[in-house]
Enzyme design. Structure first.
Site, PDB file in Angstrom:
ATOM      1  N   ARG A  70      36.504  36.051  45.862  1.00 19.51           N
ATOM      2  CA  ARG A  70      36.732  35.075  44.799  1.00 19.51           C
ATOM      3  C   ARG A  70      37.982  34.237  45.071  1.00 19.51           C
ATOM      4  O   ARG A  70      38.023  33.052  44.744  1.00 19.51           O
ATOM      5  CB  ARG A  70      36.832  35.781  43.458  1.00 19.51           C
ATOM      6  CG  ARG A  70      35.490  36.366  42.984  1.00 19.51           C
ATOM      7  CD  ARG A  70      35.670  37.228  41.762  1.00 19.51           C
ATOM      8  NE  ARG A  70      36.276  36.488  40.668  1.00 19.51           N
ATOM      9  CZ  ARG A  70      36.840  37.063  39.604  1.00 19.51           C
ATOM     10  NH1 ARG A  70      36.889  38.397  39.515  1.00 19.51           N
ATOM     11  NH2 ARG A  70      37.359  36.331  38.646  1.00 19.51           N
TER      12      ARG A  70
ATOM     13  N   TYR B 193      28.550  38.879  51.072  1.00 21.71           N
ATOM     14  CA  TYR B 193      28.631  38.340  49.717  1.00 21.71           C
ATOM     15  C   TYR B 193      28.180  36.882  49.737  1.00 21.71           C
ATOM     16  O   TYR B 193      28.392  36.161  50.722  1.00 21.71           O
ATOM     17  CB  TYR B 193      30.066  38.395  49.191  1.00 21.71           C
ATOM     18  CG  TYR B 193      30.517  39.744  48.690  1.00 21.71           C
ATOM     19  CD1 TYR B 193      30.406  40.085  47.341  1.00 21.71           C
ATOM     20  CD2 TYR B 193      31.078  40.676  49.557  1.00 21.71           C
ATOM     21  CE1 TYR B 193      30.835  41.315  46.874  1.00 21.71           C
ATOM     22  CE2 TYR B 193      31.508  41.914  49.104  1.00 21.71           C
ATOM     23  CZ  TYR B 193      31.385  42.228  47.761  1.00 21.71           C
ATOM     24  OH  TYR B 193      31.811  43.453  47.293  1.00 21.71           O
TER      25      TYR B 193
ATOM     26  N   ARG C 292      33.187  48.359  45.581  1.00 18.53           N
ATOM     27  CA  ARG C 292      33.439  48.167  44.152  1.00 18.53           C
ATOM     28  C   ARG C 292      33.333  46.685  43.813  1.00 18.53           C
ATOM     29  O   ARG C 292      34.195  45.902  44.209  1.00 18.53           O
ATOM     30  CB  ARG C 292      34.831  48.678  43.788  1.00 18.53           C
ATOM     31  CG  ARG C 292      35.079  50.122  44.168  1.00 18.53           C
ATOM     32  CD  ARG C 292      36.557  50.455  44.008  1.00 18.53           C
ATOM     33  NE  ARG C 292      36.846  51.813  44.426  1.00 18.53           N
ATOM     34  CZ  ARG C 292      38.080  52.328  44.499  1.00 18.53           C
ATOM     35  NH1 ARG C 292      39.117  51.557  44.182  1.00 18.53           N
ATOM     36  NH2 ARG C 292      38.266  53.565  44.890  1.00 18.53           N
TER      37      ARG C 292
ATOM     38  N   ASP D 237      33.713  43.655  41.171  1.00 13.91           N
ATOM     39  CA  ASP D 237      34.596  43.421  40.023  1.00 13.91           C
ATOM     40  C   ASP D 237      33.798  43.156  38.749  1.00 13.91           C
ATOM     41  O   ASP D 237      32.585  42.954  38.787  1.00 13.91           O
ATOM     42  CB  ASP D 237      35.521  42.229  40.294  1.00 13.91           C
ATOM     43  CG  ASP D 237      36.584  42.531  41.340  1.00 13.91           C
ATOM     44  OD1 ASP D 237      36.862  43.720  41.573  1.00 13.91           O
ATOM     45  OD2 ASP D 237      37.128  41.575  41.910  1.00 13.91           O
TER      46      ASP D 237
END
Length: 263
Positions: A196, A111, A49, A51
């Site tokens: 993040r 990522y 998922r 964001d």
């Protein structure tokens, strides 16, 4: 029949991947367009998922469907891209075994977080701009502490739905690129908000407001309140999802990404 769909999207206009009530998400648009093209209800499930505002240059979803007579996979892929919004693109579609799972069969995910150090009018939606270069050596010293299997509670969002916060991190580091920096992190799994929060705290190290040793203390404290704020979503990309080679046999995937796991 079960299928794997490899896709990419610009997450700027979407409230993340997962379907939510009364808001626009990538999964919602994908399911809507698959159902429209296949003329049957279709529900997809993604490898992870992302964001709100986060992008993907490589996301994978699986879905079950019966192809209408005369509809082959290349035609389905073409029609799906005609139906999808322009900021979501379907890249590769292929059948997989009935029990294959886009989320649970993934062996690693990567990522990347993009930082611009020179002004660029075309980059605001896809990178964080810094007017002063951070200390890359200090950030990489701190990032090296993430390698291995650790509890990432300190870098997780409050009230996450995870049953545990253990992740095995294979790679974590900052790399210089023309005009800026890229932080790349590869792990077997990620907890909610992890990348993040890691990036935001590493940038605090890069600004000289926190030492690498203090970063390590925060990481080991297992206390979310000590971490810095999360980096903005616009610079973050899910850029690679890896699977066992047997799930991708005889599949013509785009060049440039090693989609199968070498771990």
């Amino acid at each position: 029949m079960r299928y794997f769909l490899h896709l990419a999207y610009d997450g700027t206009q979407y409230h993340g991947w997962q379907i939510q009530p009364r808001t626009l998400t990538v999964q919602q648009e994908l399911d809507r367009c698959l159902s429209q093209v296949l003329r049957q209800p279709v529900y997809s499930l993604g490898s992870g998922r992302t964001d709100s505002g986060v992008h993907a240059s490589h996301q994978v979803a699986h879905f079950d469907a019966d192809l209408p007579e005369g509809l082959d996979l290349p035609t389905l892929l073409y029609r799906l891209n005609r139906a999808l919004p322009r900021d979501i693109r379907a890249q590769v579609l292929h059948p997989v075994p009935d029990k294959a799972h886009a989320r649970f069969d993934a062996t690693a995910r990567t990522y990347e977080y993009h930082v611009r150090l020179t002004p660029d009018p075309f980059a605001p939606n896809f990178s964080l701009y810094l007017d002063r270069a951070p200390d890359v050596a200090a950030m990489n010293e701190a990032a090296s502490m993430l390698l291995g299997t650790h509890d990432f509670t300190s870098f997780s969002k409050v009230k996450g739905s995870e049953k545990h916060y253990l992740c095995t991190c294979f790679e974590a580091g900052w790399h210089e690129v023309p005009g800026g920096l890229v932080f790349r992190i590869r792990a077997n799994r990620f907890v909610r908000g992890m990348v993040r929060l890691v990036v935001g705290t590493l940038l605090t190290v890069g600004r000289g407001k926190m030492s690498p040793q203090e970063f390590g203390e925060i990481f080991r404290s297992l206390n979310r309140v000590h971490a810095s704020g999360a980096a903005l979503a616009n610079g973050l990309f899910l850029c690679r999802v890896e699977y066992p080679a047997e799930l991708l046999q005889d599949v013509a995937l785009p060049a440039g990404l090693p989609y199968f796991s070498r771990v």
